[in-house]
Structure formats: C-alpha cells, structure tokens
Write an enzyme that holds these catalytic residues in place. Sequence first.
Site, PDB file in Angstrom:
ATOM      1  N   THR A 151      34.345  41.892  36.310  1.00  0.00           N
ATOM      2  CA  THR A 151      35.548  42.624  36.706  1.00  0.00           C
ATOM      3  C   THR A 151      36.605  41.619  37.171  1.00  0.00           C
ATOM      4  O   THR A 151      36.285  40.561  37.706  1.00  0.00           O
ATOM      5  CB  THR A 151      35.266  43.648  37.819  1.00  0.00           C
ATOM      6  OG1 THR A 151      34.950  42.963  39.042  1.00  0.00           O
ATOM      7  CG2 THR A 151      34.133  44.579  37.424  1.00  0.00           C
ATOM      8  N   GLY A 152      37.862  41.967  36.927  1.00  0.00           N
ATOM      9  CA  GLY A 152      38.935  41.027  37.239  1.00  0.00           C
ATOM     10  C   GLY A 152      38.766  39.738  36.473  1.00  0.00           C
ATOM     11  O   GLY A 152      39.012  38.648  36.991  1.00  0.00           O
ATOM     12  N   TYR A 170      41.264  42.539  54.885  1.00  0.00           N
ATOM     13  CA  TYR A 170      40.577  41.771  53.837  1.00  0.00           C
ATOM     14  C   TYR A 170      39.224  41.273  54.342  1.00  0.00           C
ATOM     15  O   TYR A 170      38.205  41.391  53.647  1.00  0.00           O
ATOM     16  CB  TYR A 170      41.456  40.599  53.407  1.00  0.00           C
ATOM     17  CG  TYR A 170      40.835  39.702  52.366  1.00  0.00           C
ATOM     18  CD1 TYR A 170      40.749  40.108  51.036  1.00  0.00           C
ATOM     19  CD2 TYR A 170      40.329  38.448  52.707  1.00  0.00           C
ATOM     20  CE1 TYR A 170      40.181  39.286  50.071  1.00  0.00           C
ATOM     21  CE2 TYR A 170      39.764  37.623  51.751  1.00  0.00           C
ATOM     22  CZ  TYR A 170      39.694  38.035  50.437  1.00  0.00           C
ATOM     23  OH  TYR A 170      39.124  37.220  49.477  1.00  0.00           O
ATOM     24  N   GLY A 214      41.836  36.286  35.085  1.00  0.00           N
ATOM     25  CA  GLY A 214      42.506  35.132  35.670  1.00  0.00           C
ATOM     26  C   GLY A 214      41.740  34.530  36.816  1.00  0.00           C
ATOM     27  O   GLY A 214      40.823  35.142  37.368  1.00  0.00           O
ATOM     28  N   GLY A 215      42.086  33.299  37.170  1.00  0.00           N
ATOM     29  CA  GLY A 215      41.497  32.639  38.319  1.00  0.00           C
ATOM     30  C   GLY A 215      39.987  32.520  38.224  1.00  0.00           C
ATOM     31  O   GLY A 215      39.435  32.064  37.219  1.00  0.00           O
ATOM     32  N   GLY A 245      37.761  34.853  37.923  1.00  0.00           N
ATOM     33  CA  GLY A 245      37.184  35.713  36.887  1.00  0.00           C
ATOM     34  C   GLY A 245      37.157  35.053  35.530  1.00  0.00           C
ATOM     35  O   GLY A 245      36.150  35.113  34.808  1.00  0.00           O
ATOM     36  N   SER A 281      33.906  36.521  50.290  1.00  0.00           N
ATOM     37  CA  SER A 281      34.794  35.480  50.800  1.00  0.00           C
ATOM     38  C   SER A 281      34.212  34.960  52.100  1.00  0.00           C
ATOM     39  O   SER A 281      33.560  35.705  52.841  1.00  0.00           O
ATOM     40  CB  SER A 281      36.192  36.046  51.062  1.00  0.00           C
ATOM     41  OG  SER A 281      36.977  35.140  51.823  1.00  0.00           O
TER      42      SER A 281
END
Length: 240
Positions: free
Chosen positions: A7-8, A148, A11-12, A14, A135
């Site tokens: 998922t995602g 977050y 970019g970055g 992912g 994270s």
Amino acid sequence: MRRALVTGGAGGIGAAVCRRLAHDGFQVVIHYNGSVEAARALSAELQQATGREHPAIRADLTDRAQVEDLFLAAGPVDVLVNNAGIAQQKLFTDLTEEDWRFMFAVDVDGVFRCCQCALPHMIREKAGVIVNIASMWGQTGASCEVHYSAAKAAVIGLTRALAKELGPSGIRVNCVSPGVIDTKMNAPLGPGTMEALREETPLCRIGTPEDVAEAVAFLAGEGARFITGQVLGVNGGFVD
C-alpha cells in the site's frame, strides 16, 4: 509466483519496497491513491526489469468498499506491506477533530481494513506475511506530532496482538519502525531540522527508502520464518 501487495507503493519508501520485492521474485501489486502517474511509471519500470506484470491499482483506504475492491482486483496476496500513511506537524492544542480522525482513518483504519481483506486467503493457506510500517515516533512520541505518534503506536500494538492471534495459522506479522528517512513526507521539516536530526542519529546520516526496503524484504522472506510480533527499528541508532 508469490504475490505481494504494497500500500502506498508509488513513492518514497513504498516504491523502494516494491522494487526490492520485485527483485526477490514477487509479483508486486502497487497500491496508490493520488499518485497515478508515479504508480503507472513504477509498474512499467518493474515490468521492464523483471519481464512480469506488476499492476498498479487505485483505492482510498479510508473507504471499506474500495479496499475490498482492491483485494478482489489484486487476487490472493501472500505478503501484505501496509506502508500507506500520512503525517502532519501541528501543535496538539491546534488539532481539530477532523485532523485526529483523518490521521487514524488512514494510518490505523487502513491497516485494519487491509489486514482483514488479506487474511481469508492466508488463513486458508496457513501461510502468509504481514509487514506494517510504523515509525520510531510511535515508540517514543514526537512533539507537534501527537496524533501521528498515537496512530503509529496503535499500529505497533495491532502488530503485536495480531501476531499472537495468527501465529497458530502460520501467518507472521511484524513491524518496521523507520527513523528519519529522506522522503517527501519529511520534506516539510526543512533542511535545518533534518540536519539536527542527522546529528542526533548515531550513524550520522539520514536513512534512505532503500534502508527500509531491505528490512521489509528480510521480514517477508524465509530468513525470518521464526520471527513474528516484532518491531524492527531502522533508525540509525536514534531509538534503542
């Protein structure tokens, strides 16, 4: 051929995960929401590199029906990487109800929905891997990122509990907890803050998406077959 859904994935972190898993022989399903051009370009890149199709499929993970359609289109998934997420820097006293709900809708509820949709196949096969991207702020908390931090802490708790529930079915559930990574998500922090964070990191550098992808690939592979319910920190020593 084993299939992995990221998922995602456009970019970055992912995209790095998609490239690494495709290199390892997976058919990769690239999930995206808004990044249509990047997703299509990555799909074409991976097909060129591997000679296999790696479809890009759009879905809004805050919508249960769209998540179900994503998994129907993807087909049975052997590895699920829950990478999609959002971040926001804001004083706690300035947070709105909408800020809080949207953060959890994407970063926590999206993980919940994707796990539920992936599990019927995994449970039938008595095999499967789920890797959730959290994270280090979910472990330590971060000023001006309370919502977050709380959302990522929830992902860590979900990971540990789900691993215990699914272990008897032969399904492994682990978490990768990145530190400061050079991604667009961290761009709003600015060069001064990024330099300060680099100096606080014992390895004296900012992490790359590829650093995270290597950890995901390890947890997805046979080398991690006796590892479940764990939080693997990829943070350069920033957090113990």
